[in-house]
Design a protein around this motif. Structure first.
Motif, PDB file in Angstrom:
ATOM      1  N   TRP A  22      38.758  21.107   0.110  1.00 42.25           N
ATOM      2  CA  TRP A  22      39.738  21.389   1.158  1.00 42.25           C
ATOM      3  C   TRP A  22      39.386  20.622   2.431  1.00 42.25           C
ATOM      4  CZ3 TRP A  22      44.028  24.813   1.335  1.00 42.25           C
ATOM      5  CH2 TRP A  22      44.295  25.465   0.122  1.00 42.25           C
ATOM      6  N   GLU A  23      38.114  20.644   2.821  1.00 47.78           N
ATOM      7  CA  GLU A  23      37.703  19.944   4.036  1.00 47.78           C
ATOM      8  C   GLU A  23      37.968  18.441   3.910  1.00 47.78           C
ATOM      9  OE1 GLU A  23      34.083  22.600   5.837  1.00 47.78           O
ATOM     10  OE2 GLU A  23      33.627  21.319   4.142  1.00 47.78           O
ATOM     11  N   TRP A  24      37.695  17.905   2.732  1.00 50.65           N
ATOM     12  CA  TRP A  24      37.929  16.472   2.485  1.00 50.65           C
ATOM     13  C   TRP A  24      39.413  16.142   2.628  1.00 50.65           C
ATOM     14  CZ3 TRP A  24      40.747  14.454  -1.736  1.00 50.65           C
ATOM     15  CH2 TRP A  24      40.673  13.070  -1.892  1.00 50.65           C
ATOM     16  N   LEU A  25      40.283  16.966   2.021  1.00 56.48           N
ATOM     17  CA  LEU A  25      41.717  16.734   2.111  1.00 56.48           C
ATOM     18  C   LEU A  25      42.199  16.871   3.543  1.00 56.48           C
ATOM     19  CD1 LEU A  25      44.510  16.279   0.901  1.00 56.48           C
ATOM     20  CD2 LEU A  25      44.586  18.715   0.297  1.00 56.48           C
ATOM     21  N   GLU A 155      46.057   6.856  -0.346  1.00 55.20           N
ATOM     22  CA  GLU A 155      44.723   7.136   0.181  1.00 55.20           C
ATOM     23  C   GLU A 155      43.983   8.158  -0.672  1.00 55.20           C
ATOM     24  OE1 GLU A 155      42.748   8.334   4.474  1.00 55.20           O
ATOM     25  OE2 GLU A 155      44.433   6.943   4.301  1.00 55.20           O
ATOM     26  N   LEU A 156      44.715   9.111  -1.232  1.00 54.68           N
ATOM     27  CA  LEU A 156      44.088  10.122  -2.089  1.00 54.68           C
ATOM     28  C   LEU A 156      43.883   9.621  -3.516  1.00 54.68           C
ATOM     29  CD1 LEU A 156      46.088  13.314  -0.981  1.00 54.68           C
ATOM     30  CD2 LEU A 156      43.845  12.540  -0.182  1.00 54.68           C
ATOM     31  N   GLY A 157      44.499   8.490  -3.849  1.00 54.61           N
ATOM     32  CA  GLY A 157      44.398   7.964  -5.206  1.00 54.61           C
ATOM     33  C   GLY A 157      45.326   8.644  -6.191  1.00 54.61           C
ATOM     34  N   GLY A 308      52.404  21.326  -0.101  1.00 56.86           N
ATOM     35  CA  GLY A 308      51.567  22.454  -0.494  1.00 56.86           C
ATOM     36  C   GLY A 308      50.165  21.969  -0.807  1.00 56.86           C
ATOM     37  N   MET A 309      49.195  22.434  -0.044  1.00 53.38           N
ATOM     38  CA  MET A 309      47.830  21.912  -0.207  1.00 53.38           C
ATOM     39  C   MET A 309      47.221  22.346  -1.535  1.00 53.38           C
ATOM     40  SD  MET A 309      46.479  22.093   3.728  1.00 53.38           S
ATOM     41  CE  MET A 309      44.998  21.148   3.370  1.00 53.38           C
ATOM     42  N   GLU A 310      47.535  23.573  -1.979  1.00 53.88           N
ATOM     43  CA  GLU A 310      47.030  23.996  -3.292  1.00 53.88           C
ATOM     44  C   GLU A 310      47.537  23.073  -4.392  1.00 53.88           C
ATOM     45  OE1 GLU A 310      46.738  27.820  -0.892  1.00 53.88           O
ATOM     46  OE2 GLU A 310      48.119  26.128  -1.008  1.00 53.88           O
ATOM     47  N   ARG A 311      48.806  22.688  -4.300  1.00 50.83           N
ATOM     48  CA  ARG A 311      49.381  21.830  -5.342  1.00 50.83           C
ATOM     49  C   ARG A 311      48.783  20.431  -5.298  1.00 50.83           C
ATOM     50  NH1 ARG A 311      55.812  23.528  -5.471  1.00 50.83           N
ATOM     51  NH2 ARG A 311      55.456  25.778  -5.450  1.00 50.83           N
ATOM     52  N   ILE A 312      48.534  19.911  -4.103  1.00 54.74           N
ATOM     53  CA  ILE A 312      47.903  18.597  -3.990  1.00 54.74           C
ATOM     54  C   ILE A 312      46.504  18.631  -4.595  1.00 54.74           C
ATOM     55  CG2 ILE A 312      47.011  16.877  -2.379  1.00 54.74           C
ATOM     56  CD1 ILE A 312      50.026  16.819  -2.643  1.00 54.74           C
ATOM     57  N   LEU A 313      45.750  19.674  -4.295  1.00 53.33           N
ATOM     58  CA  LEU A 313      44.398  19.789  -4.857  1.00 53.33           C
ATOM     59  C   LEU A 313      44.442  19.962  -6.367  1.00 53.33           C
ATOM     60  CD1 LEU A 313      42.893  22.019  -2.057  1.00 53.33           C
ATOM     61  CD2 LEU A 313      42.074  19.737  -2.674  1.00 53.33           C
ATOM     62  N   GLU A 314      45.421  20.715  -6.855  1.00 50.55           N
ATOM     63  CA  GLU A 314      45.576  20.894  -8.293  1.00 50.55           C
ATOM     64  C   GLU A 314      45.915  19.557  -8.956  1.00 50.55           C
ATOM     65  OE1 GLU A 314      45.429  23.166 -11.754  1.00 50.55           O
ATOM     66  OE2 GLU A 314      45.069  23.881  -9.712  1.00 50.55           O
ATOM     67  N   LEU A 315      46.748  18.764  -8.319  1.00 47.77           N
ATOM     68  CA  LEU A 315      47.106  17.453  -8.873  1.00 47.77           C
ATOM     69  C   LEU A 315      45.920  16.498  -8.828  1.00 47.77           C
ATOM     70  CD1 LEU A 315      49.433  15.864 -10.108  1.00 47.77           C
ATOM     71  CD2 LEU A 315      50.086  15.153  -7.796  1.00 47.77           C
ATOM     72  N   LEU A 316      45.148  16.539  -7.759  1.00 48.68           N
ATOM     73  CA  LEU A 316      43.929  15.727  -7.676  1.00 48.68           C
ATOM     74  C   LEU A 316      42.969  16.083  -8.812  1.00 48.68           C
ATOM     75  CD1 LEU A 316      43.411  15.891  -3.824  1.00 48.68           C
ATOM     76  CD2 LEU A 316      43.611  13.768  -5.122  1.00 48.68           C
ATOM     77  N   LYS A 321      40.731  13.000  -9.543  1.00 45.77           N
ATOM     78  CA  LYS A 321      40.557  12.267  -8.291  1.00 45.77           C
ATOM     79  C   LYS A 321      39.847  13.076  -7.206  1.00 45.77           C
ATOM     80  CE  LYS A 321      42.734   8.734  -9.960  1.00 45.77           C
ATOM     81  NZ  LYS A 321      44.096   8.382  -9.547  1.00 45.77           N
ATOM     82  N   LEU A 322      39.377  14.257  -7.529  1.00 48.22           N
ATOM     83  CA  LEU A 322      38.644  15.022  -6.526  1.00 48.22           C
ATOM     84  C   LEU A 322      37.302  14.342  -6.245  1.00 48.22           C
ATOM     85  CD1 LEU A 322      39.239  18.721  -7.642  1.00 48.22           C
ATOM     86  CD2 LEU A 322      40.088  17.627  -5.568  1.00 48.22           C
ATOM     87  N   PRO A 323      36.880  14.313  -4.989  1.00 47.84           N
ATOM     88  CA  PRO A 323      35.604  13.657  -4.658  1.00 47.84           C
ATOM     89  C   PRO A 323      34.416  14.473  -5.135  1.00 47.84           C
ATOM     90  CG  PRO A 323      36.447  14.796  -2.739  1.00 47.84           C
ATOM     91  CD  PRO A 323      37.511  14.925  -3.803  1.00 47.84           C
ATOM     92  N   GLN A 324      33.272  13.802  -5.214  1.00 49.05           N
ATOM     93  CA  GLN A 324      32.041  14.515  -5.542  1.00 49.05           C
ATOM     94  C   GLN A 324      31.692  15.471  -4.402  1.00 49.05           C
ATOM     95  OE1 GLN A 324      29.051  11.559  -6.334  1.00 49.05           O
ATOM     96  NE2 GLN A 324      29.740  11.243  -8.430  1.00 49.05           N
TER      97      GLN A 324
END
Length: 437
Positions: A22-25, A155-157, A308-316, A321-324
């Motif tokens: 979340w902080e990264w996004l 930018e998010l890939g 929707g931030m939850e949906r963006i994170l779910e798609l990442l 594409k989520l960062p380490q």
């Protein structure tokens, strides 16, 4: 023993390690907004209920079924946890006369609340990020906001996100289309489901957005709003399309695309994906030129979107594409508790130099063995161990041992890695080394 308390259904804790994503996004979003010249606006989570009844429309699903509304016990005021934030942004702009010196580009971020069935990517407390451009009438700003979203996906890939656009025209054009649509649906009333019959006279546009397979042929043949648009509305839409074409942005005109709130006019758009099941919309918005006047203020053009931030994170996550997870640059190994008062100021100086460092913390029986401390250093993910041993500190040094990289025989190996002694008085020098490797 008292009953165990848990979070409200559909309202979730966000704890480490997920909170790091979340902080990264959030950082990515803030950085992009800064480069586009959008500034942050923070509005209250609780607003007067009348704000949403007036702004969203009394016959919308949100107002009718989904809002968390209550009466203030102290003064009887009717309040609501915000279900969306565009109405709140306009209320704030009017209350503080934000447009007195010209248009504004704003963004917001925070929790929203809707009472609906929790499912993947859809919760009762959910988080939105929104961009709003207030006081701009031309389609160039509509295009800017769409391009901004595309830059965010890049930018998010993120991949496999498609853009759909439409025009809702102006209120008189929508009224003419509404009459034609109601007449058409009434002539085919036997094909309407219960939800469509309920909406027939209150919000017929929403029937066009039905997901009922048995009604698809009916809505596909329904009168199109595009056929009722006048020259100015068509010109605005065609100029928007021209700007998107100039950017090489692919889109699909979807004549059935509508919005759930009453305040939209002219351009509307959605970014959709097939990778999140039925919750395929990840970002949506459009123009709402009439909302300022609807809120009791002077008329002003406006356009914006929310994701929707939850949906963006779910798609990442779905696309890998989520960062380490972030890890400290260093872990401080302190064999003797008596040395802690000398070590802590050194670690504080390191942090002031921009080094992230985690100190081993002891317990009532001391700091623990070197072996156990190195295990915890390895588990922390740190790239270096800082060894504040008795011998090193007597000589005014600290030993720096790489925990990861080519000089180790394995991740976390504490016996094969080369150590380097550095003077405690030269923190800035070896802080730079820790940041670089």
């Amino acid at each position: 023993m008292a009953d165990k308390l848990t979070a409200v259904k559909g309202m979730n804790d966000i704890a480490p390690p997920a909170s790091a994503h979340w902080e990264w996004l959030e950082d990515k979003l803030r950085g992009l907004m800064r480069r586009y010249g959008y500034r942050n606006l923070r509005t209250p989570i609780v607003e007067p209920t009348a704000l949403f009844v007036r702004g969203l429309g009394e016959v919308t699903d949100i107002v009718e079924k989904e809002m968390y509304s209550f009466e203030d016990r102290l003064n009887g005021e009717h309040l609501t946890l915000r279900p969306e934030n565009t109405a709140g942004v306009v209320r704030a702009a009017l209350e503080h006369s934000m447009l007195y010196d010209g248009p504004k580009r704003l963004y917001y971020m925070g929790p929203m609340f809707r009472h609906e069935r929790p499912q993947r990517g859809r919760y009762r407390q959910f988080h939105q990020f929104g961009a709003e451009a207030l006081g701009f009438a031309g389609p160039d700003v509509d295009a800017e906001l769409i391009v901004l979203a595309f830059d965010l996906w890049a930018e998010l890939g993120l991949e496999a996100i498609e853009l759909e656009i439409n025009s809702l025209g102006q209120p008189p054009e929508r009224l003419a289309h509404r009459r034609a649509l109601i007449a058409y649906l009434e002539a085919h009333a036997d094909q309407l489901d219960e939800e469509a019959r309920r909406r027939l006279h209150s919000n017929p546009l929403r029937i066009l957005d039905t997901k009922n397979p048995s009604m698809q042929s009916l809505v596909n043949a329904a009168p199109r709003l595009m056929d009722h648009l006048g020259d100015e509305s068509l010109d605005h839409f065609n100029r928007l399309r021209g700007l998107l074409d100039a950017h090489g942005i692919a889109y699909r005109v979807n004549p059935r695309l509508v919005r759930g709130m009453d305040y939209y006019n002219l351009s509307v758009f959605e970014f959709v994906t097939l990778q999140l099941g039925s919750q395929g919309t990840v970002c949506a918005g459009g123009r709402y030129d009439g909302l300022f006047e609807q809120m009791g203020g002077k008329a002003a053009p406006a356009v914006g979107w929310a994701l929707g931030m939850e949906r963006i994170l779910e798609l990442l996550k779905e696309q890998g594409k989520l960062p380490q997870q972030p890890v400290p640059d260093a872990y401080a190994v302190v064999p003797e508790a008596a040395r802690v008062p000398e070590v802590m100021p050194v670690l504080r100086a390191l942090r002031r130099e921009g080094v992230s460092v985690q100190m081993h913390a002891g317990g009532p029986e001391g700091m623990g063995s070197m072996k156990s401390q190195f295990k915890k250093a390895d588990a922390s993910g740190a790239r270096h161990a800082l060894i504040f041993g008795e011998q090193e500190m007597q000589q005014g040094n600290v030993a720096i041992k790489p925990l990861r990289g080519p000089r180790t025989s394995g991740v976390g190996d504490s016996t094969e890695a080369a150590q380097t002694l550095m003077p405690l008085t030269a923190v800035a020098e070896w802080a730079a080394r820790l940041r670089q490797h």
